[in-house]
Scaffold this active site. Structure first.
Site, mmCIF file in Angstrom:
data_model
loop_
_atom_site.group_PDB
_atom_site.id
_atom_site.type_symbol
_atom_site.label_atom_id
_atom_site.label_comp_id
_atom_site.label_asym_id
_atom_site.label_seq_id
_atom_site.Cartn_x
_atom_site.Cartn_y
_atom_site.Cartn_z
ATOM 1 N N SER A 164 -11.140 -1.147 -0.545
ATOM 2 C CA SER A 164 -10.004 -1.384 -0.147
ATOM 3 C C SER A 164 -10.097 -1.712 1.458
ATOM 4 O O SER A 164 -9.286 -2.314 2.145
ATOM 5 C CB SER A 164 -9.290 0.199 -0.204
ATOM 6 O OG SER A 164 -8.523 0.277 -1.153
ATOM 7 N N ASP B 214 0.784 -1.230 0.012
ATOM 8 C CA ASP B 214 0.015 -0.122 -0.001
ATOM 9 C C ASP B 214 0.774 1.140 -0.116
ATOM 10 O O ASP B 214 1.939 1.193 -0.412
ATOM 11 C CB ASP B 214 -1.101 -0.067 1.012
ATOM 12 C CG ASP B 214 -2.384 0.651 1.068
ATOM 13 O OD1 ASP B 214 -2.252 1.879 0.635
ATOM 14 O OD2 ASP B 214 -3.394 -0.197 0.862
#
Length: 825
Positions: free
Chosen positions: A428, A197
């Protein structure tokens, strides 16, 4: 937005949210103490933490693939994957130079990736049409398996407002994932979840939860840390002129493993597990090459130039994605991770689209996670489809604000500031719920389950507990089932039987039937979506033609796929023109089989205004005109061919011939040379196709087979003034007592005052000729009608020379010709 404005906003939110937190039940109050077994003392209820007043960040901003979409019409680098067991050939750079010449740019190998693929970089951006030229040229290399753009992926969350007072997404009863029941026995201790990420931010509610990670962003400008890849995965912020930094990786990490029952902030799904931050997303997203290498590294695989991971992850969380069907190189990275024993979990994406058109969620072996809101409802814009494995809380994606996912964050607008919390929505947020639950299941099983077994437990227990996701349970939209951590842990521990397999998605609707010769409007199509049609062709038809036509005002780029007897897909079809831009595409078949001909139209990017039509006819297309016969060494001049048109030629080659050569040259426009022995060449069947820009192309065959050799000149763009010469060396019938029709077709001025003169003639008696330059014999050559002579001029500038060709050893000569030239340094 000024700093003062930011401070005022944060303070107002903190006041409002503190009020609702005071009324919310604590973690200890969410579940009553377990009843004691006979003969045992009751467990004491955990002490309820004091009410906190944490700092809450402003509403999450709309970062994600819908607002930061990958460029669909511009490419600057590609990933070249090779066939299994094959290594990059030594002449790859030479081939890249040839393709670069075609495109007018330099192309070079930048580095070898962890999958064995190579990243190649172009000197300039190219468009869709040039991309297809590059891919077609490189795929001609027999060792190349795939050539794919090195696109980018982006955080998969979207706009939302905060003010959520408790983590509904961990509750049971169909509201969330029922994590509180799982926490009775496990917390994920001993397992590592890699979060690929935006990177790591220290936070009091994540204190002690990290193991060493890595920064895989290779572009220093995107990394914002002054260098490329390095061992420090610190999140430097991804702000830009429109948005503040998202601290997306910190929100994901908090869902996975925020410290729980610590009298502070929020809980994490697997709060005994560790998070490994692997930084792949900067302000400009992350490249496929960087993400692929990070997947390999996180799983314990080796990546050139990067030290091996000393603490490989058991689970990889990918809360990122892009609107690209799984590239070959990314699939290779996932395959390596799976072979290393690592489970790969990815967000499905937030585009209300079929998940197969997105990656990494669309890759084989990836657990693709759809999104849900409270009470097992569909998250507003989750991706969907048969490729979805399970679903998990993503937030509702719509008001009220309290229906989103609460986790850790940072209040820095650009660089890092103070610890905070925020509500975000998007798939997400769904993926880390599944990643954390997978760690709980692993612990409950004693670590004996593999990725497929964990996925089966999550899928089957989710359906048994929650059924299908409301509003996403049909052929058009399929989101599988919301996971239930409590039941999954019970099955993994052997306390419950594994429930039966859930039903699959219902069959897709039948294709739309086409009527002969009737066009059907496609309407607007979003990128990556497709539509299916079928045309029933009766017996005895001479041809069937399928047209994809952009009407007036059409936009975007759609492509047609045609297949007899079954639906075409990305890899199986009978015709796929695959041209770039808003242009018509045609698939034509002579003497077609009777039965169903299936058509698939795919929106390469968002498009509208197209129509599709299928037409069959009892009369076949007129046969092509007979090819023009070529003579050995005799040039055919003034050839013209229109865009999309084709001309055919044929040369009879005797049994003793060697050094067969076909040369196309001169003129204007862009034609392509195709050569094939024994049959007419086509766009896909040929023995030689240089496929260069312009008209100067050559095909050589040192030891040609005897028989007919066919030439096709195809107009890539309208071309005129072309010459074509076919020649070979070998025994021939004499063309007359002395050579005739001597000519110099053109003159080349080379560097260093050198001049090259290609000569051609007819006739001559005997197997050899003498070539005379300015009255002197300069060569004795085979009498094959052609000879290239190179000489050095005495001075820079204009000059002239004379030539004759004579039967060898005789005075039987052609007429003398004069050649004019201009020499250069």
């Amino acid at each position: 937005m000024t700093s003062k404005t930011r401070s005022t906003t944060t303070t107002a939110l903190a006041v409002a949210i503190t009020a609702v937190l005071a009324a919310a039940p604590s973690y200890a109050a969410l579940k009553a103490p377990a009843a004691a077994k006979p003969g045992q003392a009751s467990k004491a209820a955990p002490k309820a933490p004091a009410t906190q007043a944490p700092l809450f960040s402003k509403p999450g901003h709309p970062y994600g693939i819908n607002l930061k979409a990958p460029a669909e019409n511009s490419y600057d680098s590609f990933i070249v994957s090779f066939k299994k067991g094959a290594k990059p050939s030594a002449d790859l750079q030479r081939q890249l130079d040839s393709v670069g010449k075609l495109l007018g740019t330099r192309i070079a190998v930048e580095r070898t990736l962890g999958t064995g693929a190579q990243l190649v970089r172009l000197g300039r951006d190219i468009d869709v049409g040039e991309r297809k030229q590059l891919e077609a040229a490189l795929m001609a290399n027999p060792s190349v398996r795939a050539v794919e753009p090195n696109g980018r992926m982006y955080r998969t969350l979207e706009p939302n407002d905060p003010l959520f007072a408790q983590q509904w997404h961990y509750q049971g009863g169909g509201m969330g994932i029922n994590a509180t029941e799982a926490w009775d026995s496990v917390d994920g201790t001993g397992y590592i979840v890699a979060v690929l990420d935006t990177g790591q931010v220290n936070h009091a509610d994540l204190d002690g939860q990290f193991v060493a990670g890595y920064d895989f962003i290779s572009d220093p400008a995107n990394a914002r840390d002054g260098d490329g890849r390095d061992p420090d995965p610190n999140d430097e912020g991804d702000w830009d002129s429109k948005y503040d930094s998202s601290w997306h990786g910190t929100h994901v990490a908090g869902t996975v493993a925020a410290v729980t029952d610590n009298n502070l902030g929020v809980a994490g799904v697997a709060h005994g597990a560790k998070v490994q931050h692997v930084r792949v997303l900067g302000n400009a997203g992350g490249t496929f090459a960087d993400i692929n290498d990070a997947i390999v590294w996180a799983s314990g695989g080796s990546v050139p130039g990067v030290p091996d991971n000393e603490t490989p992850a058991h689970i990889i969380n990918l809360s990122l994605g892009g609107a690209t069907a799984c590239p070959t190189a990314m699939q290779d990275a996932v395959d390596i991770a799976r072979a290393n024993g690592t489970m790969v979990i990815a967000a499905a994406g937030n585009s209300s689209s079929e998940v197969s058109g997105f990656s990494p969620a669309g890759c084989n072996g990836v657990v693709a996670v759809a999104g849900t809101g409270p009470n097992n409802t569909k998250y507003a814009s989750t991706n969907f489809g048969e490729g979805i494995s399970v679903a998990a809380p993503a937030g509702s994606g719509v008001v009220p604000e309290t229906d989103q996912v609460l986790s850790t964050l940072n209040d820095g607008a650009e660089g890092q500031g103070a610890d905070s919390y925020a509500w975000y929505a998007g798939t997400s947020m769904a993926a880390p719920h599944v990643a954390g639950t997978a760690a709980l299941v692993l612990e409950a099983s004693g670590g004996v389950l593999d990725a497929d077994e964990i996925e089966t437990i999550l899928r089957n227990t989710g359906y048994a507990a929650n059924g299908l996701v409301t509003g996403c349970d049909n052929a058009d939209m399929w989101c599988a089932s919301l996971i239930d951590a409590g039941r999954a842990v019970a099955v993994a521990a052997g306390d419950e039987e594994l429930p039966g397999d859930p039903p699959g998605p219902p069959p897709p609707p039948p294709p739309i039937e086409l009527e002969n010769g009737v066009a059907v409007e496609l309407g607007a199509m979003t990128a990556g979506t497709d539509k299916f049609y079928v045309l029933n062709v009766p017996e005895g038809q001479g041809s069937v033609i399928f047209n994809l036509d952009p009407g007036t005002g059409a936009t975007g780029d759609s492509d047609i796929y045609v297949r007899y007897g079954a639906r075409p897909n990305n890899s199986t079809f009978d015709c796929r023109p695959w041209t770039g831009g808003t242009v018509a595409e045609v698939c034509s078949f002579d003497n077609p089989q009777a039965g169903e001909w299936h058509v698939r139209v795919v929106a390469y990017n968002a498009s509208s205004g197209y129509s599709v039509k299928g037409t069959y006819s009892g009369d076949g297309p007129p046969p092509p005109p007979p090819p023009t016969e070529l003579e050995n060494g005799v040039t055919v001049s003034d050839i013209s061919v229109g865009t999309g048109e084709e001309l055919f030629f044929v040369l009879d080659v005797p049994a003793d011939a060697t050094d067969l050569n076909f040369t196309m040259a001169g003129g204007t426009g862009d034609a392509d040379l195709y050569v094939r022995e024994g049959e007419l060449p086509t766009s896909t069947l040929y023995d030689c196709r240089p496929y260069l820009t312009g008209n100067d192309e050559t095909c050589d065959f040192p030891t040609p087979a005897a028989g007919q050799w066919y030439v096709r000149i195809a107009g890539y763009a309208a071309a005129t003034g072309i010459s074509l010469t076919a020649s070979y060396t070998g025994d021939e019938e004499p063309g007359g007592e002395s050579p005739q029709d001597l000519m110099a077709r053109y003159v080349f001025a080379l560097k260093g005052q050198r001049i090259r003169v290609p000569l051609a003639w007819t006739g001559g008696e005997g197997e050899q000729v003498d070539v005379l330059f300015n009255g002197e014999i300069v060569a004795t050559s085979a009498n094959n009608g052609v000879f290239n002579h190179t000489f050095t001029a005495e001075a820079v500038g204009p000059g002239s020379a004379t030539y004759q060709v004579c039967n060898a050893g005789t005075s039987d000569c052609s007429a003398e010709i004069t050649v004019n030239y201009t020499a250069r340094r």
